[in-house]
Scaffold this motif. Structure first.
Motif, PDB file in Angstrom:
ATOM      1  N   VAL A 283       0.842  -1.204   0.000  1.00 48.65           N
ATOM      2  CA  VAL A 283       0.000   0.000   0.000  1.00 48.65           C
ATOM      3  C   VAL A 283       0.873   1.248   0.000  1.00 48.65           C
ATOM      4  N   LEU A 284       1.941   1.217   0.772  1.00 50.97           N
ATOM      5  CA  LEU A 284       2.846   2.359   0.858  1.00 50.97           C
ATOM      6  C   LEU A 284       3.608   2.584  -0.439  1.00 50.97           C
ATOM      7  N   ALA A 285       3.942   1.524  -1.151  1.00 52.06           N
ATOM      8  CA  ALA A 285       4.849   1.627  -2.301  1.00 52.06           C
ATOM      9  C   ALA A 285       4.327   2.570  -3.379  1.00 52.06           C
ATOM     10  N   GLY A 286       3.031   2.578  -3.616  1.00 50.27           N
ATOM     11  CA  GLY A 286       2.483   3.400  -4.682  1.00 50.27           C
ATOM     12  C   GLY A 286       2.644   4.884  -4.465  1.00 50.27           C
ATOM     13  N   TYR A 287       2.941   5.303  -3.242  1.00 48.26           N
ATOM     14  CA  TYR A 287       3.074   6.723  -2.928  1.00 48.26           C
ATOM     15  C   TYR A 287       4.528   7.202  -2.938  1.00 48.26           C
ATOM     16  N   LEU A 288       5.455   6.354  -3.353  1.00 48.25           N
ATOM     17  CA  LEU A 288       6.874   6.681  -3.248  1.00 48.25           C
ATOM     18  C   LEU A 288       7.481   7.173  -4.555  1.00 48.25           C
ATOM     19  N   GLY A 289       6.646   7.422  -5.556  1.00 48.66           N
ATOM     20  CA  GLY A 289       7.160   7.760  -6.880  1.00 48.66           C
ATOM     21  C   GLY A 289       7.973   9.027  -6.931  1.00 48.66           C
ATOM     22  N   ARG A 290       7.766   9.968  -6.019  1.00 46.71           N
ATOM     23  CA  ARG A 290       8.480  11.249  -6.060  1.00 46.71           C
ATOM     24  C   ARG A 290       9.800  11.217  -5.300  1.00 46.71           C
ATOM     25  N   LEU A 291      10.090  10.139  -4.599  1.00 46.17           N
ATOM     26  CA  LEU A 291      11.305  10.077  -3.795  1.00 46.17           C
ATOM     27  C   LEU A 291      12.502   9.659  -4.646  1.00 46.17           C
ATOM     28  N   PRO A 333       8.146  -2.082  -1.425  1.00 40.88           N
ATOM     29  CA  PRO A 333       8.654  -0.842  -2.012  1.00 40.88           C
ATOM     30  C   PRO A 333       9.940  -1.039  -2.806  1.00 40.88           C
ATOM     31  N   TYR A 334      10.831  -1.868  -2.302  1.00 41.73           N
ATOM     32  CA  TYR A 334      12.078  -2.118  -3.039  1.00 41.73           C
ATOM     33  C   TYR A 334      11.770  -2.771  -4.389  1.00 41.73           C
ATOM     34  N   ALA A 335      10.946  -3.801  -4.370  1.00 40.03           N
ATOM     35  CA  ALA A 335      10.630  -4.519  -5.606  1.00 40.03           C
ATOM     36  C   ALA A 335       9.900  -3.624  -6.601  1.00 40.03           C
ATOM     37  N   SER A 336       8.941  -2.826  -6.130  1.00 36.45           N
ATOM     38  CA  SER A 336       8.148  -1.984  -7.030  1.00 36.45           C
ATOM     39  C   SER A 336       8.983  -0.868  -7.635  1.00 36.45           C
ATOM     40  N   LEU A 337       9.826  -0.226  -6.841  1.00 35.90           N
ATOM     41  CA  LEU A 337      10.659   0.861  -7.350  1.00 35.90           C
ATOM     42  C   LEU A 337      11.680   0.354  -8.365  1.00 35.90           C
ATOM     43  N   SER A 338      12.312  -0.768  -8.089  1.00 36.98           N
ATOM     44  CA  SER A 338      13.321  -1.285  -9.013  1.00 36.98           C
ATOM     45  C   SER A 338      12.676  -1.731 -10.326  1.00 36.98           C
TER      46      SER A 338
END
Length: 425
Positions: A283-291, A333-338
């Motif tokens: 749920v948190l991962a989708g909000y990390l796009g700007r970091l 978050p690690y998997a989604s961002l990479s």
């Protein structure tokens, strides 16, 4: 004025994903298959424990866990010439169909009394030959169905489904093992892959891949990664991270069964704690796009290792599970961002190849680390192996953070020097 829950849902980054006409039709099949995978997390290692001779259980558990993933890396390299231009839906469906067939043979052989540990490992290996291509197909289809701004949220939805399965799947597996055996759980997993195969071979769009280009190299995906420093650095970090995590798949089951004298249900509880955290992390991962990518990824690696440490230090079970839950929070978050970085950086026509190449390297890292788990457990014991894995991951994150800071400082110095050399107006 606070938003109502329906408005909050529509305002979230996940709304375009879950309401997409194609993805809405495919997500149920993916969810069913993920549930089977969540059950297999417990069943694969537990059946290996039941089948292996007592004197060599550590080695055979390591081989079984490695076989379930390692052949996917081989398939990504060897089968590139035949699969690199296939439709993403075909890649997913063929992978799922092979898994359903090979995994389904395990309970059949077990029922006829011919399943030895050697045959078991072979069937696990066969089941995973197309797995890197299946994963590449899923994320390629997602990238082609969604605009770029929704890629991270789409990745997080898939990761969230997988995380939820690790909450529900292990307890179901534990219950089935108590009432039957681990082979029954693998039979259920095989059936869920059959559902996935039918979903994507019949229900997915068959025109999402661009026309194939003549002369494409089966190593084109690796060439894209090699030419892109950010992808190359991230892949190196991911390979080492997952390699150091691999021994856990051997050490944790043996720590539970031998060190703690616990049943399969206790092992399931550890995986469930990880899964609960992973659901929240998705749920948190989708909000990390700007970091910024690198500070986030290195910070995740540092914290992940730190929160795995309690189980390796012999902390009370509740504390060890709490640490596992926080580690699970950091995984999606690690998997989604990479994955989003691959989707945005690779050329569209080479995206399946780049994703398959990246998946092959990552897939290779986990079984290599898992294979290391056997001798590591023999040398340090199960608890010592868990501690060594946790400390190594933390050290890796600190080293990556130091390299990131050094690179950023060098870049700032270069920019300052360029600015100083510019002629003044």
């Amino acid at each position: 004025m606070p938003l109502s829950p329906p408005r909050m849902l529509r305002a979230s980054p996940y709304w375009p994903v879950v309401t997409h006409s194609t993805l809405r039709r495919l997500l149920p099949g993916f969810t069913v298959s993920s549930l089977g995978d969540g059950m297999a997390v417990v069943a694969v290692s537990w059946l290996a424990i039941e089948l292996a001779p007592a004197a060599a259980r550590g080695a055979w558990v390591a081989l079984a866990a490695a076989a379930y993933t390692l052949s996917g890396a081989v398939g990504a390299l060897v089968l590139g010439r035949f699969l690199q231009h296939r439709n993403p839906a075909q890649l997913i469906g063929w992978d799922a169909l092979l898994r359903a067939t090979a995994l389904g043979a395990i309970p059949v052989c077990h029922a006829f009394g011919v399943l030895g540990i050697e045959l078991y490992v072979v069937l696990l290996a066969v089941s995973s030959v197309l797995h890197s291509w299946g994963q590449a197909g899923i994320y390629t289809l997602l990238a082609r169905q969604l605009p770029e701004r929704d890629h991270l949220a789409g990745n997080a939805v898939l990761s969230g489904v997988g995380s939820l399965s690790t909450v529900i799947g292990p307890p179901l597996a534990g219950a089935l093992i108590v009432r039957g055996d681990a082979a029954t759980v693998i039979a259920v997993d095989a059936a869920t892959f059959l559902v996935l195969a039918l979903t994507f071979l019949i229900g997915a769009p068959q025109d999402t891949a661009p026309p194939p280009e003549e002369g494409g190299s089966r190593t084109a995906g690796f060439a894209v990664i090699r030419r892109t420093p950010a992808l190359l650095g991230l892949l190196g970090l991911s390979f080492t991270f997952f390699f150091l995590f691999g021994p856990l798949y051997v050490a944790l089951p043996l720590h539970v069964s031998d060190g703690l004298g616990g049943p399969a249900g206790l092992l399931a509880a550890y995986y469930t704690a990880f899964g609960v955290g992973a659901v929240l992390g998705s749920v948190l991962a989708g909000y990390l796009g700007r970091l910024p990518l690198w500070p986030v990824t290195t910070g995740i690696v540092i914290a992940f290792g730190a929160f795995l440490l309690p189980v390796g230090l012999g902390a009370p079970t509740w504390a060890a599970m709490a640490g596992f839950a926080v580690a699970g929070l950091l995984w999606p978050p690690y998997a989604s961002l990479s994955t989003a970085l691959f989707q945005r950086s690779a050329p569209g026509e080479l995206l399946p190849q780049a994703l398959a190449a990246g998946s092959a390297v990552r897939v290779l890292s986990v079984p290599l680390g898992t294979a290391l788990g056997g001798p590591l457990v023999t040398t340090l014991g199960a608890q010592g192996a868990l501690a060594a894995s946790a400390v190594s991951i933390t050290v890796l994150g600190l080293a990556a953070a130091a390299c990131t800071a050094c690179t950023a400082r060098t870049a700032r110095t270069a920019r300052t020097a360029r600015t100083a050399r510019r002629p003044k107006a």
